[in-house]
Design a protein around this motif. Structure first.
Motif, PDB file in Angstrom:
ATOM      1  N   GLU A   1      55.224  38.996  30.392  1.00  0.00           N
ATOM      2  CA  GLU A   1      54.289  38.498  29.384  1.00  0.00           C
ATOM      3  C   GLU A   1      53.706  37.158  29.862  1.00  0.00           C
ATOM      4  N   PRO A   2      52.530  36.781  29.365  1.00  0.00           N
ATOM      5  CA  PRO A   2      51.946  35.485  29.747  1.00  0.00           C
ATOM      6  C   PRO A   2      52.937  34.344  29.543  1.00  0.00           C
ATOM      7  N   GLY A   3      53.022  33.473  30.525  1.00  0.00           N
ATOM      8  CA  GLY A   3      53.947  32.347  30.455  1.00  0.00           C
ATOM      9  C   GLY A   3      55.340  32.668  30.950  1.00  0.00           C
ATOM     10  N   ASN A   4      55.563  33.923  31.359  1.00  0.00           N
ATOM     11  CA  ASN A   4      56.869  34.354  31.835  1.00  0.00           C
ATOM     12  C   ASN A   4      56.771  34.934  33.243  1.00  0.00           C
ATOM     13  N   LEU A   5      57.917  35.098  33.870  1.00  0.00           N
ATOM     14  CA  LEU A   5      58.013  35.775  35.155  1.00  0.00           C
ATOM     15  C   LEU A   5      59.128  36.811  35.080  1.00  0.00           C
ATOM     16  N   LEU A   6      59.026  37.830  35.919  1.00  0.00           N
ATOM     17  CA  LEU A   6      60.120  38.787  36.072  1.00  0.00           C
ATOM     18  C   LEU A   6      61.020  38.329  37.214  1.00  0.00           C
ATOM     19  N   ILE A   7      62.313  38.410  36.991  1.00  0.00           N
ATOM     20  CA  ILE A   7      63.292  38.095  38.025  1.00  0.00           C
ATOM     21  C   ILE A   7      63.985  39.383  38.437  1.00  0.00           C
ATOM     22  N   SER A   8      63.966  39.661  39.722  1.00  0.00           N
ATOM     23  CA  SER A   8      64.700  40.804  40.262  1.00  0.00           C
ATOM     24  C   SER A   8      65.924  40.273  40.995  1.00  0.00           C
ATOM     25  N   ALA A   9      67.101  40.711  40.568  1.00  0.00           N
ATOM     26  CA  ALA A   9      68.350  40.325  41.222  1.00  0.00           C
ATOM     27  C   ALA A   9      69.009  41.592  41.749  1.00  0.00           C
ATOM     28  N   ASP A  10      69.105  41.699  43.074  1.00  0.00           N
ATOM     29  CA  ASP A  10      69.487  42.956  43.705  1.00  0.00           C
ATOM     30  C   ASP A  10      70.682  42.734  44.625  1.00  0.00           C
ATOM     31  N   TYR A  11      71.750  43.524  44.414  1.00  0.00           N
ATOM     32  CA  TYR A  11      72.887  43.452  45.320  1.00  0.00           C
ATOM     33  C   TYR A  11      72.461  43.922  46.709  1.00  0.00           C
TER      34      TYR A  11
END
Length: 991
Positions: A754-764
């Motif tokens: 959403e606007p003002g946010n970021l997606l974080i991908s955390a991958d083993y």
């Protein structure tokens, strides 16, 4: 005289002979139900089934000897099931588990019917460990090999797989012969496809799982299109219908298991020779002696007339009657004598186990208790006023537990409206609370709300006090659904137990399903109502709020009572089997976490998907033009039949194979092999299929999953769908979005923050290889992970003697394929296809790999040996994964289970690690003051979060720390876990 006496039975079966095989067990039940109850006058012994059997067999033999009717038999035998414990039970313990015990008055007649067969001077054949159908299949084969014909007296569909030019069925009740055309007319497939048809359909009577949702017509259509089950499963990804495709992929193992259960065994050894079945003239005195003992006067007179015997001169035989305990047969699924706990349970109060008991004792007691009293849906009450509801809630508080479930208008918890809820306090005490049921009469909108229901807001206010009361245990089946529904109304549910997850922890790999219907049949010997029973099906189906309250009460209360009874069985089993920690630390804590994730959903960009859809359409169209140009004509590229004709008939490309239907096989594997050989058209076909699949499955379908209220996509996670603990997702399935192709990765760009946010991908990073290094204790792998060396580069160096510096990409790619392939038990053939190299070279790679890493082979052999001995393997956290078919006589099934058993501790441990991480991350983020960072998705070894831009920098180290230490303190990993985490505007950029 012995039937094996060559002086009396000299006839060997030869060309032109005719064998009759009577399905004796089927005859028994037909005979029993064909006649009203009959007892022997002298002592009241039930003999109705014996009378029916004798009359049917006499008529059959008389008709068979009539040459005007047909070719008379030269050989004749009656085949029975020996007992319910057969090799199929070894393959699948739940086989026929839902069969109820036979009627009491039938039990003494099983032995008498066998005696009747001998009185007819006919072979009475049964073999321990096999069903009658297997014996029939073996004799039919032997007769065919001898040049004879076989008529099987039965209409059982299981035997229709045997029908061919020399084998037919005859249904004596309908006086109908069943040959190949009749099988095709009834089932839509020829006899040789009946095994695959039944494997897809399953069989609720025999508790054969099949593929959920696949009925006869669909199964027949699929086999017509794809030829056989193996081809269908191999090409399941090509199926256009989303649900059907996913169902077939997810239930592949069930289909293969079902095929082994329905396939008749036609190679039984140590079986009586056909020569002993030579049909002799009826022995009048012997048969009449038996009939007089049974007091069958009419049939006695008929036999005397035909055989020319003076019945008055024949004395009645002395025929022993077996007691229930002495009787045996399939027909008789009598439970063994009760153990001490079971016997005590029979007279103990419903809620109190007798004396001081071990967990095993308590399990035995509870199993008996669960079935001791019948479930009576008609006895349930509808709570329609607030005073009664308050009284039930007060009673639940006094009891300290309550079974609870919701009834809604949809199976999507994010769109479902609450129609009512159910409560159960003890066996025999269950109720349904209708809240929003509507009348089916009235205006075009279906009428108004039915009178006599508690207002929703008032009822939920009372319910909240119960569901959020920490002193009352709430028990549910698949509670995550109820949790999402209730949390949308602002109500939490805690504490709780979930019978589905209990069953999953206890019996992963054993139970065909952990659904309430399956569990009720297995553990309570009870078949509950289905949703179709109350809501209807097809065009006439209605939502649950349109169901009459009486019917809704019976259905809803029945569910709650079943759950309560199951819980009482499962709870002590967790202790008995040592699986309390698995359930309480891996399964139960994850439920509310997933419920919150499902509610949050994730945003997708419609415009990106629309553009991608257009690009994919253009790319597919361009490829289609190129393919048709190469073909030299226009044809349907999506038609396997037309494609096969172009490739192998017109273009003459070598290497083609045909299916059983005579159609050319064009699976992805075959096309890949042809492409690897340098053929241009197969490569373009593979590319075209990939593009059209991406378009139909994702770019076109995903917008339809956007929730109109939240404007986000909410996937649903299944917690008990795999055997190893991995989660699966559906509606939509976000775990199968391809990432190895550029087009697949583009789809991930549509998943946005959403606007003002970021997606974080955390991958083993390479978690399964790290788990392998830990479990198998491989020094080279442990050292490489400890030193932070790229494991694939290290393997390439070890395997091929290439320096770590400046490692060629192609060499590393080969090492990577071997590393991951070994975990999944890859064969030389599979590795050769994956790397496009000769099979001999692939085999040499695998051999050298084991030479360089001998600990891996030792682990694999030790794991297979343990699985064969115990029937299960364990993850490092104690999760049991059962493989009941690990000792199967079928080599392919045995090999499949061995490969799965090798992989399960690795994949299962990795799944457990990420489960442990998920249950801790939310609290860790809260403790760090990162209250706006939310976990949205779990995709295999990856977690996706959405965070305000201002929280991202602080959130990433918290997430990484929790994930990398998730195994602690239960397990101290011998190798470090590593997590790659980054943030971006969309999923692809963050990955």
């Amino acid at each position: 005289m012995d039937r094996n006496d060559p002086a009396r039975y000299p006839c060997r079966m030869k060309n032109g002979d005719h064998l009759f095989l009577v399905d004796g067990s089927g005859y028994i039940f037909r005979a029993y139900h064909a006649l009203p109850p009959l007892t022997r006058k002298s002592d009241g012994l039930p003999v109705g089934a014996v009378a029916g059997f004798c009359n049917m067999l006499w008529k059959l033999m008389q008709n068979a000897r009539d040459t005007d009717v047909g070719e008379p038999p030269t050989h004749f035998a009656v085949i029975f099931d020996y007992s319910s414990q057969t090799f199929r039970k070894d393959l699948y313990p739940e086989y026929k588990a839902n069969r109820s015990a036979p009627p009491e008055d039938l039990i003494p007649q099983f032995g008498l019917i066998r005696e009747a067969t001998r009185a007819f001077d006919l072979p009475c054949i049964e073999m321990e460990g096999y069903e009658a159908d297997d014996i029939i299949a073996t004799y039919a084969r032997l007769a065919t090999e001898a040049g004879g014909e076989t008529t099987i007296i039965s209409s059982d569909k299981d035997l229709m797989q045997l029908v061919n030019g020399s084998v037919s069925l005859y249904d004596p009740m309908k006086d109908k012969e069943i040959n190949v055309p009749e099988v095709i007319e009834k089932w839509g497939v020829p006899p040789e496809k009946m095994i695959d048809l039944q494997a897809l359909m399953g069989d609720s009577v025999d508790n054969i799982p099949g593929v959920p949702g696949i009925g006869q017509k669909t199964a027949a259509q699929l086999l017509e299109e794809y030829g056989d089950l193996d081809t269908l499963l191999a090409r399941a990804s090509e199926i256009k219908q989303n649900k059907r495709r996913e169902t077939l992929i997810e239930n592949r193992d069930k289909a293969l298991l079902s095929r082994e259960l329905v396939r008749l065994k036609n190679d039984i050894v140590d079986i009586d020779p056909l020569d002993t079945m030579t049909l002799q003239p009826p022995n009048g005195p012997k048969l009449i002696s038996f009939l007089k003992a049974m007091e069958f006067t009419t049939l006695t007179r008929r036999v005397a007339d035909v055989t020319g015997t003076d019945a008055a001169q024949i004395e009645a035989a002395h025929v022993a009657v077996a007691s229930v305990a002495e009787a045996h047969g399939p027909d008789l699924d009598v439970a063994p004598s009760a153990s001490a706990p079971d016997a005590a349970a029979a007279s103990a109060p419903a809620q109190n186990a007798p004396g001081v008991m071990t967990p095993a004792d308590l399990v035995a007691f509870r199993k008996t208790e669960a079935r001791a009293s019948a479930i009576d849906p008609a006895a349930a009450i509808a709570i329609r006023d607030i005073a009664t509801l308050r009284a039930w809630i007060a009673a639940a508080r006094d009891t300290g537990l309550v079974a609870f479930n919701t009834q809604t208008t949809s199976l999507d918890p994010m769109r479902a409206e609450l129609a009512g809820f159910s409560l159960a306090l003890e066996p025999g005490k269950a109720a349904y609370v209708p809240l929003a049921h509507k009348s089916g009469a009235g205006d075009l909108l279906g009428g108004g709300t039915v009178e006599g229901q508690i207002p929703v807001r008032e009822a939920l206010a009372e319910l909240r006090t119960l569901l959020e009361d920490r002193a009352v245990l709430k028990i549910a089946q698949d509670l995550k659904f109820d949790l999402v529904v209730m949390q949308r109304h602002g109500i939490d549910i805690a504490p709780f137990d979930d019978t589905m997850l209990m069953s999953y922890a206890l019996d992963a790999g054993m139970a065909a399903s952990h659904s309430i219907d399956s569990l009720a049949q297995r553990w309570l010997d009870y078949t509950p109502m289905t949703l179709k029973d109350v809501c209807g099906s097809g065009k006439s189906a209605v939502s649950f709020d349109m169901v009459e309250i009486d019917k809704a009460t019976a259905y809803g209360a029945e569910d709650a009572e079943i759950v309560l009874r199951l819980w009482r069985v499962f709870k002590p089993r967790l202790a008995q089997d040592g699986l309390v920690s698995v359930y309480e630390r891996l399964e139960r804590p994850l439920t509310p976490v997933l419920a919150r994730m499902e509610q949050r959903g994730i945003s997708i960009d419609r415009q990106i998907l629309s553009r991608l859809s257009g690009d994919l359409a253009q790319g597919a169209a361009a490829l289609e033009d190129e393919i048709q140009t190469l073909a030299g004509e226009k044809f349907n590229v999506g038609s396997p039949k037309q494609l096969g004709e172009i490739l192998f008939d017109k273009l003459g490309i070598p290497g083609g194979t045909k299916t059983k239907t005579g159609q050319w096989a064009t699976s992805a594997q075959i096309l890949e092999e042809l492409a690897a050989e340098g053929h241009e058209m197969p490569r373009k076909i593979v590319d075209w299929r990939q593009l059209t699949k991406l378009k139909s499955t994702y770019t076109d379908a995903l917008p339809g999953f956007i929730n109109p209220q939240t404007h986000r996509v909410h996937t649903s996670y299944a917690m008990a769908a795999t055997t190893t603990g991995r989660l699966s997702s559906s509606d939509p399935n976000l775990q199968n979005i391809p990432v190895r192709t550029a087009e697949g990765r583009k789809i991930r760009t549509a998943f946005i923050a959403e606007p003002g946010n970021l997606l974080i991908s955390a991958d083993y990073s390479q978690i399964e290889l790290r788990v392998l290094a830990h479990i198998a204790d491989i020094p080279q792998l442990r050292q490489a992970f400890a030193d932070g060396i790229d494991i694939h580069t290290m393997t390439a160096s070890e395997m091929f003697g290439v320096p770590l510096e400046n490692m060629p990409g192609e060499v590393r790619r080969r090492a990577k394929a071997i590393n991951f392939g070994i975990i999944y038990g890859i064969s030389a053939f599979g590795l050769a296809n994956q790397l496009s190299i000769p099979r001999e070279e692939a085999g040499a790679y695998i051999k050298k790999y084991f030479e360089r890493f001998p600990g891996i082979r030792d682990y694999m052999e030790a794991t297979k040996a343990a699985a064969r001995e115990n029937g299960y393997v364990e993850t490092i956290f104690g999760r049991c994964v059962n493989y009941p078919e690990i000792r199967a006589s079928n080599p392919s099934i045995r090999a499949f289970n061995e490969r799965a058993a090798i992989n399960a501790p690795i994949q299962g441990s990795a799944a457990d690690i990420i489960r442990r991480a998920m249950t801790r991350i939310e609290d860790a983020l809260q403790s760090a003051g990162l209250t706006q960072t939310q976990m949205l998705l779990q995709v295999h070894d990856e977690l996706i979060f959405e965070a305000p831009e201002l929280e991202v920098e602080a959130a990433i180290p918290v997430i990484r720390t929790v994930m990398e230490n998730a195994a602690m303190p239960a397990v101290a990993m011998k190798v470090p876990l590593h997590v790659d985490a980054r943030a971006a505007r969309n999923w692809d950029e963050a990955h």
